[in-house]
Design an enzyme around this catalytic site. Structure first.
Site, PDB file in Angstrom:
ATOM      1  N   ASP A 505       0.878  -1.263   0.195  1.00 33.48           N
ATOM      2  CA  ASP A 505       0.195  -0.035  -0.002  1.00 33.48           C
ATOM      3  C   ASP A 505       0.945   1.255  -0.035  1.00 33.48           C
ATOM      4  OD1 ASP A 505      -2.175   1.612   0.456  1.00 33.48           O
ATOM      5  OD2 ASP A 505      -1.661   1.669   2.713  1.00 33.48           O
ATOM      6  N   GLU A 612      -8.158  15.454   7.664  1.00 33.33           N
ATOM      7  CA  GLU A 612      -9.087  16.675   8.523  1.00 33.33           C
ATOM      8  C   GLU A 612      -8.320  17.281   9.559  1.00 33.33           C
ATOM      9  OE1 GLU A 612     -12.748  15.025  10.057  1.00 33.33           O
ATOM     10  OE2 GLU A 612     -13.858  15.662   8.225  1.00 33.33           O
ATOM     11  N   THR A 791      -2.503   1.246  -4.867  1.00 35.31           N
ATOM     12  CA  THR A 791      -3.162   2.568  -3.973  1.00 35.31           C
ATOM     13  C   THR A 791      -4.383   3.034  -4.349  1.00 35.31           C
ATOM     14  OG1 THR A 791      -2.357   4.560  -3.149  1.00 35.31           O
ATOM     15  CG2 THR A 791      -1.632   4.176  -5.405  1.00 35.31           C
ATOM     16  N   ASP A 921      -1.545  -0.901   6.117  1.00 38.10           N
ATOM     17  CA  ASP A 921      -1.430  -0.573   7.357  1.00 38.10           C
ATOM     18  C   ASP A 921      -2.881  -0.073   7.787  1.00 38.10           C
ATOM     19  OD1 ASP A 921      -1.475   3.360   7.359  1.00 38.10           O
ATOM     20  OD2 ASP A 921      -1.847   1.868   5.575  1.00 38.10           O
TER      21      ASP A 921
END
Length: 1220
Positions: A505, A612, A791, A921
Site C-alpha cells: 500500500d 481533516e 493504492t 496499514d
C-alpha cells in the site's frame, strides 16, 4: 538516449511536470468514478468509522459541550449568537453518509420479530424470558480442566505423523510384535505430546487468568432505582448501566443520556481498532431527560441479531409511544473507553460472547510454510524407502525360513518347538505366511524413526527461538510509535527468505500518513507556499490565557495578509469562505490541553482522519480557529472575533459520494452549504457555467499539486434559500427515520443538495515518505524482489511518490493504461505486450553487441488504474495482464478498491510458484494481506485492522529490508539445513539397524538397547540441531544488507532442494555402512556379545552425527559448544547408566568393551572414514563452484578489498525463474 514509445490510441496526457521526463507509452485515459479509499476525496483510506450515521435529534439552542470555552464577552472575543428564527423550532440532525456494503445490506430490509432481538429497557427478566441471551461473562481460553486432555490430544493428532507413531506404539504392545519394551516404545511420542501440551496449557492458563480479571471488573448497574456496583460477568441484557469518565464499556450499550446537555459522548476505540482519536456517540433527544434514579424507564429496543460488523448497527426504539431509529452513532461497543464525558447512561443490548468485539476476536491466520509443504514430498519418499527396507527384510526372512525349515525346531536363536512342559508344542510360531507378515510389521516398528517424529517438535521450537530474536531485534524497533516487531504466525518464518513479490500500500505504508498543509488554490490564485514563513502561529486570548493550536503550520505571507483583511476585498472574501469551509466542514473535536506554562493552553484537534486534522490546523494558522463543537453548533474564532454558527445539517463522507458537506446558519440569518471532496466527485457537482476560467485554473493547479506528490481536495459552496433548506430538511427527516433502506435514502438526500456549487478552491497536503523508504525499495529490487504498489491515490500523486521512493526511475519506459471499456483494455494490453517484447529484443541486441550483461536492459513500468482493473480482473484478460506484468520491473496500480488489491495478489499467486508478501496499514489492506502467502501489517495511524489480520507486524516499511534480507535469509537457511540434517540423522540410525538385521537371520533383534533406540532422536541428538537452527548464521547482518543479491539463495532454493536431499541420502548410506562394518570386521571372530558392540555402535553414531553437524556450523558460541559436545557426553552417561542397571539387557557391557584399545580405535576409524569423503567434496565444491553465500563468507573471513571486489563480480545475476 532512452527509448521513447507512443502507443496512444485516442488521447494522451503527461504524467508529471518533471524536467527530465521518462519515456512514456500512454494508453487512453479516463477518470475513475469510484474511489473507495479516499477520505473527503483526498487520497487516503477511508476509516471505516466514517460509515457511522450520525443522527441526534437536537435543537439549535445555545447548549454547549464539555469542550466549550467559557469566556467573558470582552474585547474582540465576544460570541455573537447566531439565530435562525424561521427554522429554530425544528430539530437539528447530523446526516448520514454511505455505509459499506455490509451496512447497506442490513439497511435494505426491515427488522421483523423473527430476525430481531427484543430488549426491554430496565427489565432484564422480561428481556430474557423468551430467549436466554448470553451473559456478560467472556471466555477466551480454549480448554477447561475436564476438556484439556481430550481436546488437546485431538488437536495434536491432526498431524498424520503423530497417528503413524501412535499406530507403531500400539503394534509394539502386541506380544507377537513386541520388539521394544512397552514403555520404551510409547516414550518418544509421549515426550512430543507432553512438550506441546505443556506449552498449550501455559498459554491457556494465561488466557484463563486474563478472563478472570476481566469478568470480575465492576460497573454501576441500576438495581431498584439505584446504581450499584456489579461484576461484569453478572450484567444481563436489558439492564441500565452508568459509566464514568475513563471507564471501559463492559458490554455493547445503546446510549440513553450523557452529562452533555446535547447528548454527546466521546469514546476512544483504541482497544477495538487501535485508533486513539476520539469518536462521537449520541443519545436520542427523547431519552436525554430520563433520570433512571427518579422514575422507571420503560421502552423496547428491536435490534439486529449479534453480528461481527463493528461499524454497523440497525435498530429502532419504542419509548413514550414514539418509534425512533437507531444507528451506529447510538451504540458504544465493549472495550471502548469513555473520554471527556463526566458520565453516560445506556442499556445493554449485547453481552459477553455476543458482543461485537468478541465475535470479531480470532487468532492469527493459519498458514503453512512452503518449505514444510515441500518437506512432505521427501517424507513420502522416506516412507517409500521405509516400506522398501521392510519388504527386503520380509522377503529375505521368507527365503531364510524356507531354506532352514527343517532346522527351525532346534536352532538356538529360532527355537520353534517348546519342550518346557514335557509335551511337544509350537513356541511362538504362527506358520510361514504369518511369520512373514509379522516380520514386516516388526520391521516397521524397528525402523520407525525413518520418519522423524522429533522433526516436528524441533521445527516448532526453532521457530519460537527465531521469533524471539526477530522480536528483540533493535533494528526493527520503532521509536516514534514505541512498537516492537510482532510475530503473529510462528509457522511461516522460513517463507520470509523466499519472497519474490512484495505488494505494498502507499498511504501510511510508504508514507507517514501524517499530513502537512502545503499550499492552496483559492479562486484561481495559487498560494504555493514558496515564501512560506514559520511564525509562532495564530493564537487567541481567553480570560487572560493564551490559546494556540498544538501543531504549527507554515503560512504563505500573501495568503495570510488576505485572510486578515476579512471580507473587505474580493480576494479576502474568497479566502474567508475557503478557510471557513476548512474549519467548519469536518468532524474534528477540539480538546484543551494544559501546558507547563499555566498562562498557555493548547488546542488539540482530535479526528478520525489525519487529512481533516491537517486542514483544521491550517485554518487555525490563518486565523480561523475552531474553538468548540457540539451536535448543534460550532464556535470559530475568526481573526480575534468569536462567532457561533448553527450546524443545521451535516452529511459525512462516504465512498459513493466521495465528499462531505455541512449546512451552516450564519449571523445574518443566511444559510450556506459548504462541500469538500475529491476532484472527480466535486467537479461533477460544480456549476461549470459560472467562472469557467476559475475552474480551469483550479484544475491546472490540482494537476500541478498531484504531480508534486501532494494529496488534493476541492472546496465548494452555495447559498441556500429558505425553501431549498425546507425541502432538504423534510427529505432528511423522512430518510433518517426510515426503517428500510435508510443509508441509501440519506445518500440520496445528500446528493440532491450537493449540486450547482461555486468552486472556492483546492488544497494540497503533503504526506511525507517514511524514513528509509527509497533505500528499502532499492535494496529489495537489488535482491530480485519485485515491488508492486497498490493504492487508492490519484495517478499523478502515485507516480510522483513512485519517483521520490525510487520505485520509478527516469530510465524506465512507462506503460500507462487508463481504459473505460473491456475492448479498450484488451487493445491497450495487447499493444503494451507488443511494445514490451520489442524492448526486450532491443535489450538483447544491445547485450549481444556490447558483450556486457545488462548493459542494454531497458526496465519497464506498468501503471494501471482501478477502472481498467474492473474490466480485467475475473475475466479472460487476467492472463494478458499477467503476461504484461511479468515483463515489467515495476507495477503501480492507482485508484484501486480493497477487493481489487486482493485480486491483483491472487493474479500473481495463482499463476506462479513464487512467494508473495503484502504489506499495508489500514482496513482496506486486510483482504490483500490475507490473500498473500505472507501478510505484514504496519502499526500506523489508521488503526490496527491490518495488524490484526497479518502474520507479522512492524512500525516502518524500511524494517522490511531487515525482515527479509536478514532474518528471512537466516530462517530459510537454518530451517532448510535442519530438515535435511534430521532426515540424515534418523536415516543413519535406521540403516545401521537394517545392516544388523541382515546379519542376524532377519529376526529383527537389535544389538542397540531399546532405551538407546528410543532416546536417540529425543535426547541424544535433538538439542544440537535445535540450537544450531536458532543461533547459527551463515553470514553477518552487515554483509546481507550490503549485498542484497545474497537473498537470491532463497529464490534459487539453494538450502533445500531435491538434489541436496539425494546427496544427503547418498552420504547417509555411506556413513551408516562405515559405522556398521568397521566394528563388525574389527570384532569378527571374537567372543564379544551383541550388547557390547551395540554400545559401540550407539556411541559411534552419536559422535558421528554431532561431528557432521559441527562441520557445518559457521558461527560458534558457547551455547553451540555446550549443545554439541554436551550431547556426546550426555549419550555416554546414559549408556553407562543403562548398562549399570541389572534389570536391563546388556548389564555392564560398556565397561567391558571400553577397556580395550580396539574400542577407541574403532571410534576413531569410524569418524575419519565416514567424514573424509564429505569433507573432500565440500572443499572441492567450494573451491571450484562456490555459490554467492560461500563467496561472501570468504570475503567476511578475510576482510580484504580484493575479496569484496571478487564478490561483486562473481555474484549470480538476478534472473526471473521460468513461469508456469
Amino acid at each position: 538516449m532512452p527509448l521513447t514509445l507512443d502507443i496512444s490510441l485516442s488521447q494522451t496526457r503527461h504524467c508529471n511536470n518533471r524536467k527530465e521526463n521518462p519515456p512514456i507509452a500512454i494508453i487512453p485515459t479516463s477518470s475513475f468514478p469510484w474511489d473507495p479509499g479516499f477520505v473527503f476525496g483526498m487520497d487516503s483510506k477511508t476509516p471505516v468509522e466514517n460509515l457511522y450515521s450520525i443522527e441526534p435529534a437536537l435543537s439549535s439552542s445555545s447548549r454547549r459541550s464539555n469542550f466549550s470555552i467559557q469566556s467573558k464577552a470582552s474585547g474582540g472575543n465576544s460570541i455573537r449568537e447566531v439565530t435562525f428564527t424561521d427554522l429554530g423550532s425544528k430539530p437539528v440532525r447530523y446526516g448520514s453518509h454511505g455505509a459499506d456494503s455490509e451496512t447497506n445490506a442490513l439497511s435494505q430490509k426491515e427488522i421483523n420479530d423473527e430476525d430481531a432481538r427484543l430488549v426491554h429497557i430496565n427489565d432484564p427478566v422480561k428481556t430474557n424470558e423468551r430467549f436466554e441471551f448470553a451473559g456478560n461473562s467472556i471466555r477466551t481460553a480454549k480448554y477447561s480442566i475436564l476438556t484439556f486432555v481430550p481436546r488437546n490430544l485431538f488437536e495434536q493428532f491432526h498431524r498424520v505423523a503423530y497417528i503413524y507413531f501412535l499406530v507403531i506404539a500400539v503394534l509394539n504392545q502386541l506380544p507377537q510384535l513386541a520388539v521394544f519394551g512397552r514403555g520404551a516404545s510409547i516414550l518418544p511420542l509421549a515426550i512430543v505430546l507432553l512438550v506441546t501440551a505443556v506449552k498449550d496449557a501455559y498459554e491457556d492458563y494465561r488466557r484463563h487468568r486474563s478472563d478472570r480479571i476481566e469478568n470480575n471488573r465492576l460497573a454501576s448497574v441500576l438495581v431498584n432505582y439505584q446504581f450499584q456496583q456489579k461484576k461484569w460477568k453478572n450484567i444481563q441484557v436489558g439492564e441500565i448501566i452508568k459509566l464514568h469518565a475513563n471507564e471501559t464499556i463492559p458490554c455493547d450499550i445503546v446510549l440513553l443520556s450523557t452529562s452533555d446537555p446535547t447528548g454527546v459522548a466521546y469514546v476512544q476505540t483504541i482497544n477495538l481498532d487501535g485508533e486513539s482519536n476520539l469518536k462521537t456517540r449520541y443519545a436520542k433527544q427523547e431519552t436525554l431527560t430520563k433520570i433512571p434514579e427518579e422514575g422507571k424507564i420503560t421502552g423496547l429496543i428491536k435490534c439486529e441479531k449479534p453480528n461481527r460488523n463493528i461499524y454497523g448497527f440497525q435498530a429502532n426504539m419504542e419509548i413514550d409511544g414514539k418509534r425512533l431509529s437507531l444507528g451506529p452513532s447510538n451504540i458504544i461497543l465493549r472495550g471502548c473507553e469513555l473520554k471527556n464525558t463526566a458520565w453516560a447512561v445506556g442499556v445493554a443490548v449485547y453481552a459477553g460472547r455476543e458482543t461485537k468485539v468478541m465475535l470479531n476476536s480470532s487468532g492469527a491466520p493459519s498458514k503453512r510454510s512452503r518449505l514444510e509443504t515441500h518437506m512432505n514430498l521427501e517424507i513420502i519418499i522416506l516412507s517409500l524407502f521405509l516400506i522398501a527396507l521392510c519388504t527386503v527384510v520380509s522377503v529375505c526372512a521368507a527365503v531364510w525360513l524356507r531354506r532352514h525349515r527343517d532346522e527351525l525346531d532346534f536352532l538356538p536363536f529360532y527355537r520353534r518347538k517348546d519342550f518346557s512342559d514335557g509335551e511337544e508344542d509350537d513356541y511362538n510360531y504362527y506358520g510361514w505366511g504369518m511369520e512373514i507378515f509379522f516380520t514386516f510389521l516388526m520391521s516397521v516398528i524397528v525402523f520407525q524413526i525413518m520418519i522423524p517424529i522429533s522433526l516436528y517438535i524441533s521445527m516448532e521450537l526453532v521457530r519460537v527461538g527465531q521469533a524471539y530474536f526477530m522480536i528483540r531485534d533493535t533494528q526493527m524497533y520503532d521509536e516514534s510509535s514505541n512498537s516492537r516487531f510482532q510475530c503473529r504466525a510462528l509457522n511461516i518464518n522460513e517463507d520470509l527468505g523466499q519472497i519474490k513479490y512484495v505488494f505494498s500500500d502507499k498511504t501510511g505504508t510508504l508514507t507517514e500518513n501524517k499530513m502537512e498543509f502545503q499550499c492552496a488554490s483559492i479562486w484561481g490564485v495559487d498560494y504555493n507556499g514558496g515564501k512560506a514563513s514559520s511564525v509562532d502561529g495564530y493564537y487567541v486570548q481567553v480570560d487572560g490565557k493564551v490559546l494556540r493550536p498544538k501543531m504549527k503550520v507554515k503560512t504563505d505571507p500573501e495568503l495570510l495578509q488576505f485572510a486578515r483583511s476579512g471580507k473587505e476585498t474580493k480576494e479576502g472574501s474568497h479566502v474567508y469562505d475557503f478557510f471557513l469551509a476548512l474549519a467548519a466542514c469536518n468532524t474534528i473535536v477540539p480538546l484543551i490541553i494544559d501546558t507547563s506554562d499555566p498562562t498557555v493552553k493548547l488546542i488539540d484537534y482530535q479526528g478520525e482522519s489525519p487529512d481533516e486534522q491537517a486542514l483544521v490546523y491550517a485554518a487555525a494558522a490563518y486565523g480561523f480557529m475552531l474553538i468548540e463543537r457540539t451536535s448543534g453548533h460550532i464556535v470559530i474564532d475568526i481573526q480575534g472575533e468569536r462567532q457561533r454558527f448553527n450546524v443545521l445539517g451535516l452529511h459525512e463522507f462516504d465512498s459513493d459520494r466521495k465528499r462531505m458537506s455541512v449546512i451552516l446558519g450564519f449571523p445574518d440569518k443566511s444559510v450556506k452549504l459548504f462541500v469538500k471532496g475529491a476532484d472527480t466527485s466535486m467537479f461533477s457537482v460544480i456549476e461549470r457555467s459560472l467562472n469557467v476560467n476559475i475552474i480551469r485554473t483550479t484544475e491546472a493547479h490540482l494537476h500541478s499539486y498531484s504531480s508534486s506528490g501532494l494529496r488534493t481536495l476541492v472546496v465548494g459552496m452555495r447559498e441556500l434559500s429558505t425553501s431549498e433548506f425546507e425541502v432538504w430538511h423534510s427529505a432528511f427527516e423522512t430518510a433518517s427515520t426510515a426503517l428500510m433502506g435508510r443509508a441509501s435514502l440519506l445518500r440520496k438526500v445528500a446528493s440532491n443538495i450537493e449540486n450547482n456549487l461555486c468552486v472556492l478552491g483546492a488544497s494540497g497536503i503533503e504526506d511525507k515518505l517514511q524514513k528509509g523508504v527509497p533505500e528499502a525499495i532499492e535494496s529489495l529490487r537489488t535482491a530480485g524482489i519485485k515491488v508492486w504498489v497498490l493504492t487508492g491515490d490519484k495517478q499523478e500523486t502515485a507516480i510522483s511518490i513512485g519517483y521520490s521512493s525510487k520505485l520509478l526511475t527516469s530510465k524506465m519506459t512507462q506503460f500507462i493504461i487508463n481504459s473505460n471499456s473491456k475492448e479498450s483494455c484488451r487493445k491497450s494490453l495487447e499493444d503494451a505486450i507488443i511494445m514490451s517484447k520489442k524492448l526486450m529484443t532491443i535489450s538483447d541486441t544491445a547485450n549481444n553487441a556490447g558483450g556486457t550483461s545488462g548493459a542494454g536492459l531497458t526496465p519497464v513500468a506498468l501503471i494501471i488504474d482501478g477502472t481498467s482493473l474492473v474490466y480485467i480482473l475475473d475475466s479472460e484478460l487476467e492472463e494478458t495482464l499477467f503476461q504484461l506484468a511479468c515483463n515489467c520491473s515495476v507495477v503501480l496500480c492507482c485508484r484501486v478498491a480493497p477487493l481489487q488489491k486482493a485480486g491483483i495478489v491472487a493474479l500473481v499467486k495463482n499463476r506462479t510458484s513464487d512467494m508473495t508478501l503484502a504489506i499495508g496499514d489500514g482496513a482496506n489492506d486486510v483482504s490483500m494481506i490475507q490473500m498473500a502467502d505472507v501478510g505484514v501489517g504496519i502499526s500506523g495511524q489508521e488503526g490496527r485492522q491490518a495488524v490484526m489480520a497479518s502474520d507479522f507486524a512492524m512500525g516502518q516499511f524500511r524494517f522490511l529490508v531487515s525482515l527479509l534480507l536478514v532474518h528471512g535469509h537466516w530462517n530459510y537457511q537454518r530451517m532448510g539445513y535442519m530438515i535435511l540434517y534430521n532426515f540424515y540423522r534418523n536415516a543413519v540410525f535406521v540403516l545401521l539397524l537394517f545392516w544388523y538385521v541382515l546379519f542376524t537371520c532377519f529376526t529383527l533383534t537389535t544389538a542397540i538397547t531399546e532405551w538407546s533406540s528410543v532416546l536417540y532422536s529425543v535426547i541424544y541428538t535433538s538439542v544440537p540441531t535445535i540450537v544450531v537452527g536458532i543461533l547459527d548464521k551463515d553470514l553477518s547482518r552487515r554483509t546481507l544488507l550490503k549485498d542484497p543479491q545474497l537473498y537470491g539463495a532463497g529464490h534459487r532454493q539453494e538450502c533445500y532442494n531435491k538434489r541436496l536431499f539425494w546427496i544427503t541420502m547418498i552420504d547417509t548410506f555411506w556413513q551408516s555402512a562405515v559405522v556398521f562394518f568397521i566394528p563388525l570386521l574389527a570384532y569378527w571372530g571374537s567372543t564379544i556379545d551383541g550388547s557390547s558392540i551395540g554400545d559401540l555402535w550407539t556411541i559411534a553414531v552419536v559422535i558421528l552425527v554431532n561431528l557432521h553437524l559441527a562441520m557445518d556450523v559457521i558461527r560458534w558460541n558457547w551455547i553451540t559448544h555446550a549443545a554439541i559436545w554436551g550431547s556426546i557426553i550426555a549419550t555416554c552417561i546414559c549408556v553407562i547408566i543403562i548398562d549399570a542397571l541389572p534389570s536391563l539387557v546388556g548389564y555392564w557391557a560398556i565397561f567391558k568393551i571400553a577397556r580395550t584399545g580396539l574400542f577407541w580405535l574403532c571410534l576413531l576409524a569410524i569418524i575419519v572414514v565416514a567424514l573424509v569423503p564429505r569433507f573432500v567434496v565440500k572443499v572441492l565444491y567450494q573451491l571450484y563452484t562456490p555459490c554467492d553465500v560461500q563467496i561472501a563468507r570468504e570475503a567476511e573471513k578475510f576482510q580484504s578489498q580484493r575479496a569484496t571486489g571478487a564478490l561483486e563480480v562473481e555474484m549470480n545475476p538476478i534472473l526471473d525463474p521460468p513461469r508456469r
